[in-house]
Scaffold this motif. Structure first.
Motif, PDB file in Angstrom:
ATOM      1  N   CYS A  52       0.727  -1.349   0.009  1.00  0.00           N
ATOM      2  CA  CYS A  52       0.074  -0.186   0.105  1.00  0.00           C
ATOM      3  C   CYS A  52       0.854   1.281   0.173  1.00  0.00           C
ATOM      4  O   CYS A  52       0.645   2.294  -0.736  1.00  0.00           O
ATOM      5  N   VAL A 111      -5.688   2.927   1.600  1.00  0.00           N
ATOM      6  CA  VAL A 111      -5.704   3.461   3.037  1.00  0.00           C
ATOM      7  C   VAL A 111      -6.510   2.675   3.839  1.00  0.00           C
ATOM      8  O   VAL A 111      -5.989   2.216   5.036  1.00  0.00           O
ATOM      9  N   MET A 152      -6.890   4.829  -4.774  1.00  0.00           N
ATOM     10  CA  MET A 152      -6.394   5.644  -3.982  1.00  0.00           C
ATOM     11  C   MET A 152      -7.010   5.648  -2.747  1.00  0.00           C
ATOM     12  O   MET A 152      -5.998   5.734  -1.612  1.00  0.00           O
ATOM     13  N   SER A 187       0.788   4.067  -2.969  1.00  0.00           N
ATOM     14  CA  SER A 187       0.638   5.505  -2.415  1.00  0.00           C
ATOM     15  C   SER A 187       1.552   6.438  -3.182  1.00  0.00           C
ATOM     16  O   SER A 187       1.355   7.359  -3.748  1.00  0.00           O
ATOM     17  N   LEU A 193       1.256   6.713   4.666  1.00  0.00           N
ATOM     18  CA  LEU A 193       0.930   6.808   3.393  1.00  0.00           C
ATOM     19  C   LEU A 193       0.832   8.220   2.688  1.00  0.00           C
ATOM     20  O   LEU A 193       1.227   8.213   1.424  1.00  0.00           O
ATOM     21  N   SER A 194       0.376   8.697   3.490  1.00  0.00           N
ATOM     22  CA  SER A 194      -0.069  10.319   3.081  1.00  0.00           C
ATOM     23  C   SER A 194       1.375  11.054   2.635  1.00  0.00           C
ATOM     24  O   SER A 194       1.768  11.805   1.773  1.00  0.00           O
ATOM     25  N   ARG A 254       3.192   9.650  -0.369  1.00  0.00           N
ATOM     26  CA  ARG A 254       2.615  10.041  -1.349  1.00  0.00           C
ATOM     27  C   ARG A 254       3.329  11.801  -2.010  1.00  0.00           C
ATOM     28  O   ARG A 254       3.258  12.035  -2.784  1.00  0.00           O
TER      29      ARG A 254
END
Length: 499
Positions: free
Chosen positions: A267, A377, A373, A271, A396-397, A400
């Protein structure tokens, strides 16, 4: 205790309002930027209005995520919203660029919480099966903000002045705050655990150096010289020191165990693919369309609109389907493949085709990206411990955002070098604008159109390869089903195939 249907609907409305408020601030200011800096007499320092906000919102992501795990997501969410409202007030009151930049730092910190906490709260109060659908609804705020933000910024600036671009956040924010106080339930943290101050500080310095280095490469290239080398060195050394710290502390700000979990790691990779493959190029597409297809700025905006609309529809559809069946693996596989095809088509387009062709190709990129997308999450949260919901969402944020920043700098540098080397002698690269090209002879316009197509083709191809690597990563995602039980094992392994 699970939320009632009425309470869950109210929570979704509250989180959607706050997410839209945070996402809109990213886009609404861009339209008014020239007016703001001109009025403050600091046009040459225009970038700091954006950089100060972006740096703060990026650097604080892991810190805010970890704080949510330790003291509770509700407290962090309400504090972030309150800070964002107060900072918006001071942005509008700023009398010079320094005051505005400082207020934007505070606004960026609040924005990080507005972006991160809705996803974290959803991960805390819903079952794994419910999350894709709920996150898709809340995630709709981002593409909608991209569509309406620039227009709203221009209308507000023209009608009331640029200060209202910030002040409009106050009444909307107060409504969102009232909704949040009522709708967001108490979420217990793990008080008594020590916060990783050293790790947070080192990570902040590292990410700041990295973002500055990427920004300098994008704007100045290698001419940035010694400052660029220093920033790059600080970023590399900081990363090594940060990993050493995280391996030793009991409560790391970014738990490295996330990277040992196959599902979470895939994941994280996906991301990053989104940040590199789409977010890095979307800001350059309108200029490319204006030059290669000889359109106006207004018409060129139809291409990113097609991308965002495809993303919105796809995200809502796949979120609903994933929640209905519990299956999730197929969506990142199909999504990355569709996006790769869209970018490959963009790399093969010759100059002079009808505008609907690049619109359709970029719509494919949006559909493909939207397909997974928000789902990744929900899947990462379900694969991680409930006590790590905030930190895994923040990770993850962060990847990205860092991927987007890095790739944006590289793409911008490649476009700048390619266009400068191939530009007709009658045009000056330093003052090149679409209007200058459109005012030139038909032969020059045709030459510039071919030049932009040839410069952008390998870039689109490289981004298509990025999504193709995402297909490989998605195939490595363990096959499973999201659970209906809030406190049971979050991922239920799929039934064995019948031979």
């Amino acid at each position: 205790m699970p939320l009632s249907a009425w309470r869950l609907r109210l929570l979704i409305v509250s989180l959607l309002t706050v997410s839209f408020l945070g996402a809109l601030d990213h886009t609404v200011v861009s339209t008014s930027l020239a007016t703001i800096t001109g009025d403050l007499g600091a046009v040459e320092q225009m970038s700091w209005v954006i950089v100060s906000y972006t740096l703060a919102s990026t650097v604080l992501l892991p810190v805010i995520g970890k704080l949510a795990d330790l003291i509770g997501a509700r407290v962090v969410f309400l504090a972030s919203l309150a800070l964002f409202i107060v900072a918006s007030l001071f942005c509008g009151l700023a009398q010079d660029i320094t005051q505005l930049a400082l207020a934007r730092v505070a606004q960026g910190v609040g924005s990080a919480g507005l972006h991160l906490m809705p996803q974290t709260i959803v991960g805390e109060v819903t079952t794994p099966r419910e999350r894709p659908k709920v996150m898709a609804m809340i995630g709709a705020a981002f593409p909608i903000a991209i569509l309406v933000g620039p227009l709203a910024g221009g209308l507000i600036t023209d009608a009331w002045g640029w200060r209202w671009v910030f002040w409009i956040n106050i009444p909307v924010g107060l409504i969102a705050l009232a909704l949040a106080v009522i709708a967001v339930p108490h979420i217990a943290g793990r008080s008594g655990r020590r916060f990783d101050i050293a790790g947070a500080l080192v990570l902040g310095v590292t990410v700041t150096a990295f973002v500055l280095a990427a920004s300098w490469v994008s704007s100045e290239g290698l001419e940035a010289g010694i400052p660029l080398l220093i920033a790059a060195a600080v970023a590399v050394i900081g990363l090594v020191v940060f990993i050493a710290i995280e391996l030793r502390v009991s409560e790391p700000v970014v738990p490295l165990r996330h990277f040992a979990n196959r599902t979470v790691l895939v994941c994280i990779v996906l991301s990053t693919v989104i940040g590199v493959g789409l977010f890095s190029v979307v800001s350059y597409v309108p200029t490319y369309i204006q030059m290669a297809y000889r359109t106006s700025a207004t018409v060129s905006g139809l291409v990113p609109i097609a991308t965002v609309f495809g993303m919105l529809v796809s995200s809502l559809l796949t979120g609903w389907l994933a929640s209905r069946s519990g299956r999730y693996r197929i969506y990142p596989i199909i999504g990355t493949a569709i996006a790769a095809v869209g970018l490959f088509i963009m790399s093969q387009l010759p100059a002079g085709l009808p505008l609907w062709v690049p619109m359709a190709a970029m719509a494919l990129v949006g559909v493909g990206t939207g397909a997974f997308m928000n789902i990744i999450v929900a899947v990462a949260q379900s694969a991680a411990s409930r006590s790590d919901t905030g930190s895994v969402t923040a990770t993850l944020s962060l990847v990205r955002q860092v991927g987007s920043t890095t790739a944006t700098a590289i793409v911008g540098g490649l476009i700048g070098v390619g266009v400068t080397l191939g530009l007709p002698a009658s045009l000056d690269a330093a003052t090149l604008t679409p209007s200058a090209v459109h005012a030139a002879s038909a032969a020059v316009q045709s030459e510039v159109a071919v030049l932009y197509s040839s410069v952008m083709a390998p870039i689109f191809l490289g981004l298509a390869v990025t999504y193709a690597l995402g297909v490989v990563a998605a195939l490595l995602l363990p096959n499973g089903r999201l659970s209906d039980e809030r406190d049971s094992a979050p991922l239920v392994e799929a039934e064995p195939a019948i031979a």
